[in-house]
Write an enzyme that holds these catalytic residues in place. Structure first.
Site, mmCIF file in Angstrom:
data_model
loop_
_atom_site.group_PDB
_atom_site.id
_atom_site.type_symbol
_atom_site.label_atom_id
_atom_site.label_comp_id
_atom_site.label_asym_id
_atom_site.label_seq_id
_atom_site.Cartn_x
_atom_site.Cartn_y
_atom_site.Cartn_z
ATOM 1 N N GLU A 30 0.898 -1.152 0.039
ATOM 2 C CA GLU A 30 -0.097 0.180 -0.018
ATOM 3 C C GLU A 30 0.830 1.377 -0.032
ATOM 4 O O GLU A 30 1.791 1.377 0.669
ATOM 5 C CB GLU A 30 -0.814 -0.147 1.166
ATOM 6 C CG GLU A 30 -2.079 0.249 0.899
ATOM 7 C CD GLU A 30 -3.116 -0.381 0.142
ATOM 8 O OE1 GLU A 30 -3.225 -0.503 -1.173
ATOM 9 O OE2 GLU A 30 -3.540 -1.713 0.650
ATOM 10 N N HIS A 31 0.408 2.060 -0.900
ATOM 11 C CA HIS A 31 1.402 3.426 -1.061
ATOM 12 C C HIS A 31 2.767 3.085 -1.463
ATOM 13 O O HIS A 31 3.784 3.847 -1.426
ATOM 14 C CB HIS A 31 1.258 4.363 0.148
ATOM 15 C CG HIS A 31 0.087 4.767 0.692
ATOM 16 N ND1 HIS A 31 -0.366 6.024 0.196
ATOM 17 C CD2 HIS A 31 -1.144 4.230 1.201
ATOM 18 C CE1 HIS A 31 -1.752 6.441 0.461
ATOM 19 N NE2 HIS A 31 -2.099 5.320 1.337
ATOM 20 N N ASP A 33 2.922 1.699 -4.972
ATOM 21 C CA ASP A 33 2.930 2.087 -6.401
ATOM 22 C C ASP A 33 3.528 3.225 -6.919
ATOM 23 O O ASP A 33 4.492 3.233 -7.774
ATOM 24 C CB ASP A 33 1.511 1.827 -6.789
ATOM 25 C CG ASP A 33 0.596 2.933 -6.572
ATOM 26 O OD1 ASP A 33 0.864 3.535 -5.479
ATOM 27 O OD2 ASP A 33 -0.639 2.607 -7.221
ATOM 28 N N ASP A 194 -4.452 0.567 -9.427
ATOM 29 C CA ASP A 194 -5.919 0.242 -9.578
ATOM 30 C C ASP A 194 -6.340 -0.161 -11.033
ATOM 31 O O ASP A 194 -6.957 -1.132 -11.205
ATOM 32 C CB ASP A 194 -6.748 1.592 -9.070
ATOM 33 C CG ASP A 194 -6.224 1.650 -7.541
ATOM 34 O OD1 ASP A 194 -5.613 0.852 -6.873
ATOM 35 O OD2 ASP A 194 -6.459 3.041 -7.364
ATOM 36 N N TYR A 246 -3.594 12.257 0.591
ATOM 37 C CA TYR A 246 -2.950 11.441 -0.155
ATOM 38 C C TYR A 246 -1.842 11.939 -0.889
ATOM 39 O O TYR A 246 -0.735 11.655 -0.752
ATOM 40 C CB TYR A 246 -4.110 10.701 -1.193
ATOM 41 C CG TYR A 246 -3.438 9.905 -2.226
ATOM 42 C CD1 TYR A 246 -3.582 8.329 -1.935
ATOM 43 C CD2 TYR A 246 -2.898 10.200 -3.463
ATOM 44 C CE1 TYR A 246 -3.033 7.383 -2.976
ATOM 45 C CE2 TYR A 246 -2.373 9.247 -4.133
ATOM 46 C CZ TYR A 246 -2.595 7.805 -3.984
ATOM 47 O OH TYR A 246 -1.822 7.083 -4.644
HETATM 48 C C1 GLA Z 1 -5.192 4.416 -4.096
HETATM 49 C C2 GLA Z 1 -4.333 4.826 -5.509
HETATM 50 C C3 GLA Z 1 -3.561 3.944 -5.826
HETATM 51 C C4 GLA Z 1 -2.532 3.396 -4.528
HETATM 52 C C5 GLA Z 1 -3.420 3.231 -3.074
HETATM 53 C C6 GLA Z 1 -2.488 3.099 -1.916
HETATM 54 O O1 GLA Z 1 -5.802 3.335 -4.487
HETATM 55 O O2 GLA Z 1 -5.084 5.186 -6.424
HETATM 56 O O3 GLA Z 1 -2.515 4.010 -6.982
HETATM 57 O O4 GLA Z 1 -1.723 4.428 -4.247
HETATM 58 O O5 GLA Z 1 -4.291 4.299 -2.881
HETATM 59 O O6 GLA Z 1 -1.733 1.866 -2.147
#
Ligand code: GLA
Length: 413
Positions: A30-31, A33, A194, A246
């Site tokens: 998570e976080h 990418d 995503d 974010y």
């Molecule tokens: C959201 C973003 C993704 C990713 C996640 C955290 O879903 O769209 O690109 O950064 O948060 O992992």
């Protein structure tokens, strides 16, 4: 096929095709990418569907079952970021990004339906982008094929239109185009996870994506077959990636990489390296990224171990432990968890889950919990009771089944 019904009701006539793009869950990473790291998402059974037909005018007309207001009209000529707001900015952004990448975009009427809860952190926005991207690129192909047909003596059957009119934009490129729509047209600085999950996943697998090289591999992942259950628990705390938190995390990661003199936090290989950062906040952010990247590789190793090396229960117990470690890291180091997620993880663990963690961008959305199938009822009950005790809106439970990626559901007309 409720999108096709909506199409008939709102536009009259039959759509040229119906396309589906799934939401995603993320098993680990998570976080990571946007830090060029690793992620391990999978496509869900829940999805956005788009019923669409070409039209002669250079316009998109969009309606959605979830947004019952009047249809939105978008002129394709001169389309630019900032012109469209709200939910329609996602499909409009895809049209803009496709044209910017040199692909033709036909005028179209599009009716959207979804069984993905919005704001639950299950990537309903990316699913909307990907369903639109597939619809528009295949409609453009149909138009090209029909133009070709008009210039030949062939009949429609001889040209085998439905096959020749298939998608020709490579899916990896389509994912990048959909992400560009979100980043530059909608204005959300998200990573590539995503859209990749929605377009590149396979049923019964998680998708290992290296966000630096963009290499992917399919990792067999079928918890139900091993007697495990994977639950998504929508905490009903709405999450919104455009709220600034974010973007702030992303900026902090970039600053940490800059101070460390590395191109991105992916270049870190051991947690000890973050000690070179004097700033305690940046140090915590970087530590989350380096440890979560490692947890992705650890989960992949567990799922890929030859049968017999570990029993299936051991594998899922170990994955569960990594999920819970990831939650602690997201809560304490990355500081993106929220009270409902922490309470969900705590209640799920106390009720016998192997592990659980918040999922997605944070500050709202869903928790992913892994448990022996026999404990699923107990976990649901415990989480529901924990919410009731605090007078929170009751959580929603969805089964997370690793499913097939985006596709056309009907033959093209
Ligand atoms: C959201 C973003 C993704 C990713 C996640 C955290 O879903 O769209 O690109 O950064 O948060 O992992």
């Amino acid at each position: 096929m409720r999108a096709a019904e909506l199409f008939r009701a709102r536009f009259g006539g039959t759509p040229d095709g119906v396309w589906l793009a799934p939401g995603r869950a993320n098993l680990m990473g998570e976080h990571t990418d946007y830090n060029d790291g690793y992620v391990l998402p999978f496509a869900l059974g829940q999805a956005v569907t788009a019923a669409a037909a070409r039209r002669a005018e250079r316009q998109l007309t969009l309606c959605s079952r979830q947004e019952p207001a009047a249809a939105v009209q978008i002129a394709l000529d001169g389309l630019a970021p900032g012109q469209v707001t709200g939910w329609a900015a996602y499909p409009a952004g895809v049209a803009w990004a496709l044209e910017a990448a040199g692909y033709p975009v036909p005028g179209a009427c599009i009716a959207i339906d979804s069984d993905l809860p919005a704001g639950a952190g299950l990537s309903s926005s990316a699913a909307l982008e990907c369903a639109t991207a597939l619809a528009l690129t295949e409609l453009a192909q149909t138009e090209l094929a029909l133009t070709e047909l008009a210039q030949t003596e062939l009949t429609l059957t001889e040209l085998a239109l439905p096959q020749s009119a298939g998608l020709t934009v490579p899916r990896r490129e389509l994912a990048a185009i959909a992400r560009r729509a979100e980043n530059e047209f909608v204005g959300v600085p998200s990573g590539i996870m995503d859209q990749s999950a929605s377009l590149l996943s396979q049923a019964g697998h998680a998708l290992l994506l290296d966000c630096r090289s963009l290499d992917t591999s399919q990792v067999p992942f079928a918890p139900a077959a091993a007697g495990a259950s994977l639950l998504l628990i929508n905490t009903r705390a709405k999450h919104d990636l455009s709220d600034g938190e974010y973007g702030q995390r992303r900026a902090e990661c970039e600053e940490a990489a800059r101070r460390l003199g590395i191109p991105s936090l992916r270049s870190l290989t051991t947690p000890a390296e973050v000690d070179r950062l004097a700033d305690p906040v940046l140090r915590r952010r970087a530590r989350h990224v380096v440890t979560d990247n490692q947890r992705v590789l650890d989960v992949v190793a567990l799922l890929s171990a030859p049968a017999g090396q570990h029993g299936p229960v051991d594998v899922y117990r170990d994955i569960g432990r990594l999920l819970t470690e990831s939650h602690a890291s997201l809560r304490d180091d990355f500081e993106v968890s929220w009270p409902e997620a922490d309470a969900t993880v705590e209640a799920a663990l106390a009720a016998g889950a192997f592990g659980a963690r918040m999922m997605g961008g944070g500050f709202g959305g869903s928790v992913l919990a892994l448990m022996p199938a026999a404990s699923a009822g107990r976990v649901r009950h415990a989480v529901t009771a924990a919410f009731a005790r605090r007078a929170w809106t009751a959580p929603e439970f969805l089964d997370a089944v690793p499913s097939q990626s985006a596709r056309r559901l009907t033959s093209l007309v």
